[in-house]
Design a protein around this motif. Sequence first.
Motif, PDB file in Angstrom:
ATOM      1  N   ARG A  21       0.799  -1.225   0.000  1.00 10.59           N
ATOM      2  CA  ARG A  21       0.000   0.000   0.000  1.00 10.59           C
ATOM      3  C   ARG A  21       0.835   1.281   0.000  1.00 10.59           C
ATOM      4  NH1 ARG A  21      -3.999  -3.162   3.249  1.00 10.59           N
ATOM      5  NH2 ARG A  21      -5.921  -3.038   2.044  1.00 10.59           N
ATOM      6  N   SER A  22       2.147   1.166   0.073  1.00 13.48           N
ATOM      7  CA  SER A  22       2.966   2.382   0.066  1.00 13.48           C
ATOM      8  C   SER A  22       2.874   3.045  -1.316  1.00 13.48           C
ATOM      9  CB  SER A  22       4.418   2.059   0.412  1.00 13.48           C
ATOM     10  OG  SER A  22       5.005   1.233  -0.560  1.00 13.48           O
ATOM     11  N   MET A  54      -8.500   0.111  -1.495  1.00 12.24           N
ATOM     12  CA  MET A  54      -7.164  -0.454  -1.329  1.00 12.24           C
ATOM     13  C   MET A  54      -6.149   0.588  -0.865  1.00 12.24           C
ATOM     14  SD  MET A  54      -6.730  -3.227  -4.371  1.00 12.24           S
ATOM     15  CE  MET A  54      -7.326  -2.176  -5.680  1.00 12.24           C
ATOM     16  N   ALA A  55      -6.360   1.842  -1.256  1.00  9.17           N
ATOM     17  CA  ALA A  55      -5.431   2.919  -0.884  1.00  9.17           C
ATOM     18  C   ALA A  55      -5.556   3.302   0.582  1.00  9.17           C
ATOM     19  CB  ALA A  55      -5.672   4.146  -1.766  1.00  9.17           C
ATOM     20  N   GLY A  56      -6.687   2.983   1.189  1.00  8.64           N
ATOM     21  CA  GLY A  56      -6.869   3.316   2.597  1.00  8.64           C
ATOM     22  C   GLY A  56      -7.960   4.328   2.851  1.00  8.64           C
ATOM     23  N   VAL A  60      -6.962   9.403   1.821  1.00  8.44           N
ATOM     24  CA  VAL A  60      -5.664   9.049   1.243  1.00  8.44           C
ATOM     25  C   VAL A  60      -5.728   9.146  -0.281  1.00  8.44           C
ATOM     26  CG1 VAL A  60      -4.000   7.169   0.922  1.00  8.44           C
ATOM     27  CG2 VAL A  60      -5.066   7.519   3.165  1.00  8.44           C
ATOM     28  N   ALA A  61      -6.808   8.644  -0.861  1.00  6.36           N
ATOM     29  CA  ALA A  61      -6.903   8.521  -2.317  1.00  6.36           C
ATOM     30  C   ALA A  61      -7.203   9.829  -3.045  1.00  6.36           C
ATOM     31  CB  ALA A  61      -7.972   7.493  -2.677  1.00  6.36           C
ATOM     32  N   ARG A  62      -7.910  10.753  -2.414  1.00  2.00           N
ATOM     33  CA  ARG A  62      -8.340  11.979  -3.110  1.00  2.00           C
ATOM     34  C   ARG A  62      -7.194  12.747  -3.761  1.00  2.00           C
ATOM     35  NH1 ARG A  62     -11.598  14.329   0.513  1.00  2.00           N
ATOM     36  NH2 ARG A  62     -13.478  13.523  -0.477  1.00  2.00           N
ATOM     37  N   PRO A  63      -6.100  13.075  -3.041  1.00  2.00           N
ATOM     38  CA  PRO A  63      -5.021  13.808  -3.715  1.00  2.00           C
ATOM     39  C   PRO A  63      -4.367  12.979  -4.824  1.00  2.00           C
ATOM     40  CG  PRO A  63      -4.408  13.305  -1.436  1.00  2.00           C
ATOM     41  CD  PRO A  63      -5.835  12.912  -1.608  1.00  2.00           C
TER      42      PRO A  63
END
Length: 101
Positions: A21-22, A54-56, A60-63
């Motif tokens: 996930r990094s 999956m990104a968290g 986390v995913a928006r940017p």
Amino acid sequence: MRIRALSVFEGVVYHCWPLDRSAPCRPTLEVEAVLRPGDADGPLLLAVPDYVAMAGGLDVARPCLDQLRTKGRVVDHLGVEHLTFPFWTPVDVAAPGKTSG
């Protein structure tokens, strides 16, 4: 972020999970699936909601999605936003009844 696709049909990833996930803003795709004619004739697509999970989560995913949109990596497919993977890594898988290699 490394994503492993386990099933692909007509260019769409249907089952997948995150290996790492990094670096969620730099998603890469590995395909461990039997691909039949027509399944990978162009970029592979992953639904944005799957990527977000999956990104968290959305925070986390928006940017990352904003960056990916700028790069043309977010497309509409059948009314749903998808991440596009023009390049991906195959993981050696044999078709049922055949040997790999």
